[in-house]
Design an enzyme around this catalytic site. Structure first.
Site: not given
Length: 147
Positions: A53, A81, A84
């Site tokens: 990402e 996560c 990101c």
């Protein structure tokens, strides 16, 4: 349409697996056109931030000539996560399409949900389950081989 872009993200995830990286891929689309795509390179680059990402966001910013990814959508094979998810919000991505959820580190609903549970300046619409089985199986197979 969404499945086609997720298939391209899956192709990116396969590229990661081919070099022994955790197989996660991301694609950023604007006006129906792919402007960037990336896969995890954290191990090979020795960079904790080299998630698919983050790399896709950097490439998209370069392609568009600015940090605001207004009217852009991201397709990612695994729930982002916290790092990101923060980058997705900061870059002003408008829609996020997720393949598989991540019950261990996901920040879009699994562990926490920064997209709904908190009030940030920018909002991003989140859609889950796009090619979920395919996105999940590539990760399961990768980790099965690791054991």
């Amino acid at each position: 349409m969404h499945e086609n872009f997720m298939k391209i993200a899956l192709d990116e995830a396969k590229r990661a697996a081919d070099i022994d990286e955790v197989p996660v891929g991301a694609v950023i689309v604007k006006d129906g056109i792919i402007i960037s795509q990336a896969f995890n390179t954290r191990e090979s680059s020795k960079d904790a931030t080299a998630h698919s990402e983050i790399t896709a966001i950097k490439k998209a910013c370069e392609a568009l000539g600015g940090w605001r990814l207004i009217d852009c959508e991201m397709y990612v094979t695994l729930e982002p996560c916290l790092m990101c998810s923060g980058a997705i919000l900061q870059s002003r991505i408008e829609k996020l399409y997720i393949g598989a959820m991540d019950p261990k580190a996901g920040a879009a609903g699994s562990v926490i949900n920064v997209f709904e549970d908190y009030w940030f300046h920018h909002k991003c619409e989140v859609y889950t389950g796009i090619l979920q089985e395919e996105c999940s199986s590539i990760l399961k197979e990768f980790f099965k081989k690791k054991r």
